[in-house]
Enzyme design. Structure first.
Site, PDB file in Angstrom:
ATOM      1  N   LEU A  65      40.965  36.815  34.656  1.00 16.26           N
ATOM      2  CA  LEU A  65      42.438  37.292  35.075  1.00 16.26           C
ATOM      3  C   LEU A  65      42.469  38.546  35.226  1.00 16.26           C
ATOM      4  CD1 LEU A  65      43.893  35.428  31.490  1.00 16.26           C
ATOM      5  CD2 LEU A  65      44.345  34.875  34.102  1.00 16.26           C
ATOM      6  N   PRO A  66      43.472  39.326  36.003  1.00 14.23           N
ATOM      7  CA  PRO A  66      43.657  40.673  36.501  1.00 14.23           C
ATOM      8  C   PRO A  66      43.250  41.747  35.596  1.00 14.23           C
ATOM      9  CG  PRO A  66      45.656  39.302  36.973  1.00 14.23           C
ATOM     10  CD  PRO A  66      44.840  38.443  36.001  1.00 14.23           C
ATOM     11  N   THR A  94      37.753  41.793  34.104  1.00 12.04           N
ATOM     12  CA  THR A  94      37.185  43.257  33.634  1.00 12.04           C
ATOM     13  C   THR A  94      38.347  43.825  33.206  1.00 12.04           C
ATOM     14  OG1 THR A  94      35.889  43.274  35.881  1.00 12.04           O
ATOM     15  CG2 THR A  94      36.511  45.442  34.797  1.00 12.04           C
ATOM     16  N   LYS A 169      29.852  47.068  32.029  1.00 10.50           N
ATOM     17  CA  LYS A 169      30.429  47.108  33.281  1.00 10.50           C
ATOM     18  C   LYS A 169      30.963  48.291  33.934  1.00 10.50           C
ATOM     19  CE  LYS A 169      32.966  45.191  36.745  1.00 10.50           C
ATOM     20  NZ  LYS A 169      32.636  44.209  37.926  1.00 10.50           N
ATOM     21  N   LYS A 244      40.255  50.660  39.993  1.00  8.91           N
ATOM     22  CA  LYS A 244      40.561  50.065  38.686  1.00  8.91           C
ATOM     23  C   LYS A 244      39.596  50.280  37.568  1.00  8.91           C
ATOM     24  CE  LYS A 244      40.801  45.617  36.411  1.00  8.91           C
ATOM     25  NZ  LYS A 244      40.505  44.269  36.373  1.00  8.91           N
TER      26      LYS A 244
HETATM   27  P1  NAD Z   1      43.129  37.757  41.457  1.00  4.40           P
HETATM   28  O1  NAD Z   1      44.170  38.674  41.471  1.00  4.40           O
HETATM   29  O2  NAD Z   1      42.451  37.227  42.894  1.00  4.40           O
HETATM   30  O3  NAD Z   1      42.974  36.482  40.509  1.00  4.40           O
HETATM   31  C1  NAD Z   1      43.567  36.433  39.151  1.00  4.40           C
HETATM   32  C2  NAD Z   1      44.447  35.074  39.034  1.00  4.40           C
HETATM   33  O4  NAD Z   1      44.824  35.268  37.737  1.00  4.40           O
HETATM   34  C3  NAD Z   1      45.613  35.083  39.992  1.00  4.40           C
HETATM   35  O5  NAD Z   1      45.207  33.695  40.768  1.00  4.40           O
HETATM   36  C4  NAD Z   1      46.986  35.000  38.941  1.00  4.40           C
HETATM   37  O6  NAD Z   1      47.848  33.936  39.463  1.00  4.40           O
HETATM   38  C5  NAD Z   1      46.241  34.519  37.844  1.00  4.40           C
HETATM   39  N1  NAD Z   1      47.092  34.820  36.624  1.00  4.40           N
HETATM   40  C6  NAD Z   1      47.633  36.096  36.394  1.00  4.40           C
HETATM   41  N2  NAD Z   1      48.305  35.738  35.015  1.00  4.40           N
HETATM   42  C7  NAD Z   1      48.065  34.475  34.553  1.00  4.40           C
HETATM   43  C8  NAD Z   1      48.497  33.895  33.441  1.00  4.40           C
HETATM   44  N3  NAD Z   1      49.214  34.256  32.631  1.00  4.40           N
HETATM   45  N4  NAD Z   1      48.081  32.517  33.513  1.00  4.40           N
HETATM   46  C9  NAD Z   1      46.988  31.932  34.314  1.00  4.40           C
HETATM   47  N5  NAD Z   1      46.749  32.474  35.548  1.00  4.40           N
HETATM   48  C10 NAD Z   1      47.169  33.874  35.677  1.00  4.40           C
HETATM   49  O7  NAD Z   1      41.819  38.675  41.044  1.00  4.40           O
HETATM   50  P2  NAD Z   1      40.354  38.621  41.093  1.00  4.40           P
HETATM   51  O8  NAD Z   1      39.902  39.346  42.346  1.00  4.40           O
HETATM   52  O9  NAD Z   1      39.951  36.966  41.093  1.00  4.40           O
HETATM   53  O10 NAD Z   1      39.853  39.304  39.904  1.00  4.40           O
HETATM   54  C11 NAD Z   1      40.003  38.628  38.580  1.00  4.40           C
HETATM   55  C12 NAD Z   1      39.021  39.749  37.517  1.00  4.40           C
HETATM   56  O11 NAD Z   1      37.780  39.957  38.067  1.00  4.40           O
HETATM   57  C13 NAD Z   1      39.613  40.945  37.480  1.00  4.40           C
HETATM   58  O12 NAD Z   1      39.601  41.468  36.096  1.00  4.40           O
HETATM   59  C14 NAD Z   1      38.682  41.950  38.417  1.00  4.40           C
HETATM   60  O13 NAD Z   1      38.714  43.403  38.265  1.00  4.40           O
HETATM   61  C15 NAD Z   1      37.471  41.210  38.171  1.00  4.40           C
HETATM   62  N6  NAD Z   1      36.512  41.349  39.387  1.00  4.40           N
HETATM   63  C16 NAD Z   1      36.718  41.057  40.364  1.00  4.40           C
HETATM   64  C17 NAD Z   1      35.797  41.162  41.445  1.00  4.40           C
HETATM   65  C18 NAD Z   1      36.204  40.986  43.033  1.00  4.40           C
HETATM   66  O14 NAD Z   1      35.374  41.390  43.863  1.00  4.40           O
HETATM   67  N7  NAD Z   1      37.403  40.382  43.413  1.00  4.40           N
HETATM   68  C19 NAD Z   1      34.454  41.510  41.305  1.00  4.40           C
HETATM   69  C20 NAD Z   1      34.102  41.615  39.813  1.00  4.40           C
HETATM   70  C21 NAD Z   1      35.288  41.600  39.002  1.00  4.40           C
END
Ligand code: NAD
Length: 299
Positions: A65-66, A94, A169, A244
């Protein structure tokens, strides 16, 4: 371990859930966004209409999740109310260390096993199943957690108890940001002094300035291995994501009393770069800010 509930199917979670399917697990997928659930179903998961339905009968529940508030809410209002007590609960988002520890405490009090397991590696690693997981959990639970994460992982390392995965991390990414900015400053100075970037790269790569941001992830286009710099800084690790993580690191430093002056500077520099409109560019593009050549990023 056969049935996985996967909550949060965005840029990262979508690919990770698909790897669980490839690994032979039965995946129950839920996201607030219908399109994300549809993508997971196309990859072989079963779509669920709520968190409660997704976690029903699950052996493991994985969340991606975000940020902290989303994780706290989904655990408090849904997972801890509906998941079987035997389910292994793993949060791969994260988030801030404090939220990770609070969720772990609540989960433990309800009788669950929990791990914070953030990842290193972006969407390409998520799609390929080559993420690095940093895990905060009780030692006795680690083998099961490793098994649950296996289809998505290149490596799974236990960092320590609850919250230690998130701590690892943000410390790693703070170091990465500082080393990238330092590398970019050195390139910018070398250029002003009339030193060719490829010559500087060859020398520093074999001298005491050697570091990952230089030799593996060179920010100078055409110098060193092929990196995001060679794609006009598209793809890779976005500035917004780095910012972030730096904010989380500064928040943790403030709360723990750690002195991180270079981490604070790195946050300020990436915040400026983000505000100037480059949130989507790879974090190594900060080279062009330091060179005073932001115009080159527009082409
Ligand atoms: P994203 O915004 O693409 O995905 C998050 C998903 O969570 C969305 O599809 C959203 O609809 C869903 N969501 C939000 N609230 C929800 C709820 N209450 N119930 C169900 N679903 C819900 O983000 P991402 O890029 O996939 O990143 C996710 C996590 O991974 C973050 O914490 C980010 O910091 C971490 N991360 C991302 C990357 C990257 O390169 N994108 C790399 C390492 C870590």
């Amino acid at each position: 371990m056969t049935r996985i509930a996967f909550i949060g199917l965005g840029n990262m979670g979508g690919g990770m859930a698909a790897r669980q399917v490839v690994g032979g697990r039965e995946v129950m997928a839920f996201d607030l966004a219908e399109a994300a659930v549809k993508r997971a179903v196309k990859a072989g998961a079963t779509g669920a209409s709520s968190v409660a339905k997704a976690v029903d009968g699950a052996d493991a529940v994985i969340t991606m999740l975000p940020a902290g508030p989303h994780v706290r809410k989904v655990y408090d209002e849904h997972i801890l109310r509906h998941a079987p007590k035997t389910a292994l609960l793993i949060d791969c988002s994260t988030i801030d260390v404090e939220s990770a520890r609070a969720v772990a405490k609540q989960a433990r009090e309800e009788g669950y096993r929990f791990a914070d397991a953030p990842v290193s590696g972006g969407t390409a690693a998520a799609d390929a199943g080559t993420l690095a997981f940093m895990v905060g959990c009780e030692e006795k639970d680690f083998a099961d957690i490793e098994e649950a994460l296996k289809p998505m992982a290149r490596v799974v390392i236990r960092a320590g108890d609850h919250g230690a995965g998130q701590a690892a991390k943000i410390c790693n990414n703070m170091l990465l940001a500082i080393s990238m900015i330092g590398t970019c400053e050195a390139f910018a100075l070398a250029e002003r002094l009339g030193l060719a970037p490829d010559r500087f790269f060859d020398i520093a790569s074999k001298s005491s300035g050697q570091n990952w941001s230089l030799t593996t992830y060179s920010p100078w286009p055409g110098v060193g291995p092929v990196t995001a710099a060679d794609r006009n800084y598209e793809g890779g690790f976005a500035t917004a994501m780095m910012l972030k993580d730096l904010k989380l690191a500064q928040e943790a430093a403030g709360k723990s009393g750690a002195s991180t002056p270079l981490g604070a500077q790195a946050e300020a520099i990436y915040a400026l770069f983000d505000r100037l409109g480059y949130a989507g560019k790879d974090f190594s593009a900060v080279l062009q800010l330091l060179r005073g050549d932001l115009a080159s990023l527009k082409s």
